[in-house]
Design a protein around this motif. Structure first.
Motif, mmCIF file in Angstrom:
data_model
loop_
_atom_site.group_PDB
_atom_site.id
_atom_site.type_symbol
_atom_site.label_atom_id
_atom_site.label_comp_id
_atom_site.label_asym_id
_atom_site.label_seq_id
_atom_site.Cartn_x
_atom_site.Cartn_y
_atom_site.Cartn_z
ATOM 1 N N GLU A 19 0.703 -1.175 -0.002
ATOM 2 C CA GLU A 19 0.005 0.010 -0.156
ATOM 3 C C GLU A 19 0.957 1.212 -0.151
ATOM 4 O O GLU A 19 1.929 1.363 0.814
ATOM 5 N N PRO A 20 0.538 2.239 -0.863
ATOM 6 C CA PRO A 20 1.212 3.429 -0.970
ATOM 7 C C PRO A 20 1.505 4.202 0.323
ATOM 8 O O PRO A 20 0.403 4.229 1.022
ATOM 9 N N GLN A 21 2.244 5.139 0.648
ATOM 10 C CA GLN A 21 2.194 5.989 1.795
ATOM 11 C C GLN A 21 1.296 6.627 2.139
ATOM 12 O O GLN A 21 0.730 6.884 3.084
ATOM 13 N N ILE A 22 0.812 7.434 0.823
ATOM 14 C CA ILE A 22 -0.355 8.423 0.824
ATOM 15 C C ILE A 22 -1.389 7.593 1.193
ATOM 16 O O ILE A 22 -2.476 7.944 1.898
ATOM 17 N N LEU A 23 -1.800 6.421 0.806
ATOM 18 C CA LEU A 23 -3.057 5.568 1.191
ATOM 19 C C LEU A 23 -2.907 5.265 2.650
ATOM 20 O O LEU A 23 -3.841 5.110 3.290
ATOM 21 N N LYS A 24 -1.805 4.899 3.085
ATOM 22 C CA LYS A 24 -1.603 4.438 4.615
ATOM 23 C C LYS A 24 -1.935 5.868 5.355
ATOM 24 O O LYS A 24 -2.765 5.847 6.450
ATOM 25 N N ASP A 25 -1.579 7.032 4.913
ATOM 26 C CA ASP A 25 -1.787 8.185 5.558
ATOM 27 C C ASP A 25 -3.475 8.711 5.655
ATOM 28 O O ASP A 25 -3.963 8.906 6.791
ATOM 29 N N LEU A 26 -3.965 8.270 4.570
ATOM 30 C CA LEU A 26 -5.312 8.578 4.357
ATOM 31 C C LEU A 26 -6.057 7.616 5.247
ATOM 32 O O LEU A 26 -7.072 7.963 6.087
ATOM 33 N N ALA A 27 -5.832 6.282 5.143
ATOM 34 C CA ALA A 27 -6.468 5.228 6.111
ATOM 35 C C ALA A 27 -6.332 5.661 7.551
ATOM 36 O O ALA A 27 -7.390 5.730 8.191
ATOM 37 N N ARG A 28 -5.179 6.118 7.944
ATOM 38 C CA ARG A 28 -4.984 6.323 9.082
ATOM 39 C C ARG A 28 -5.936 7.541 9.659
ATOM 40 O O ARG A 28 -6.606 7.600 10.476
#
Length: 217
Positions: A19-28
């Motif tokens: 999972e790309p970092q931007i999506l990890k951040d958005l999910a968080r």
């Protein structure tokens, strides 16, 4: 909703693209700030959407149901330069969260991908959209899925791909139907509609809560 044993699901995620970092951040942020964060596509389905988009390379995409923008970003990953993604959601309270990540996505890409957010009733907005779409992702309120489908079929062309999410609806589509459960009732009708529509080639995938791919003939 997991239809596979948790350890098998974990193995699948571990052996798919990260999972790309931007999506990890958005999910968080979604889990921290938004009710029902489970509505996110999640890392596995997100990678599936990204792969489909890379294979299709759609020039124009319509998404019905933005939520916080996770699935839109996954699809945008595979879109070519000078492409356009229009995403619709009725909840204006989530618009700002998605906008931040759409902007961040655009700043870190060499390709020019236009992402336009529209807030309001998709039943009203879709007929006002000009042109046709190469890919449509339907992931909004289930009682309107059939209505969305009929509107979308006026905005696609031969070769367009329609992706429908949550078509297994937590497994309720194979359980005894509660007469008061409108969502399941509509999804049963919708799934049959996609299967029988002679204008489509359709396959239902057991990805997360059910993901149907329908290719317009």
């Amino acid at each position: 909703m997991f239809f596979l044993p948790q350890n098998i699901d974990d193995y699948i995620v571990a052996h798919s693209e990260d999972e790309p970092q931007i999506l990890k951040d958005l999910a968080r942020e979604t889990y921290q700030k938004v009710l029902q964060p489970i509505m996110l596509s999640g890392p596995y389905q997100g990678r599936v959407l990204s792969m489909i988009s890379h294979l299709k390379a759609p020039q124009r995409v319509l998404e019905i149901g933005t939520f916080t923008g996770y699935s839109a970003l996954c699809i945008a990953e595979g879109m070519p330069n000078n492409s356009e993604l229009i995403t619709i959601d009725i909840n204006e309270e989530l618009e700002d969260i998605a906008a931040v990540y759409f902007s961040r996505f655009s700043e870190n890409r060499t390709k020019n991908i236009s992402i336009t957010q529209k807030i309001g009733d998709a039943i009203t907005i879709i007929p006002e959209l000009e042109g046709t779409f190469d890919l449509v992702f339907i992931d909004a309120d289930k009682p309107n899925y059939i209505n969305y489908f009929h509107l979308v079929m006026q905005k696609v062309h031969s070769g367009s791909l329609i992706i429908s999410d949550n078509v297994l609806w937590h497994g309720k589509v194979v359980e005894d139907l509660n007469p008061k459960d409108k969502s399941t009732s509509i999804l049963l009708e919708y799934n049959q509609l996609l299967k029988e529509d002679h204008r489509l080639q359709t396959v239902l995938l057991s990805v997360r809560d059910g993901l149907t791919l329908s290719r317009v003939l």
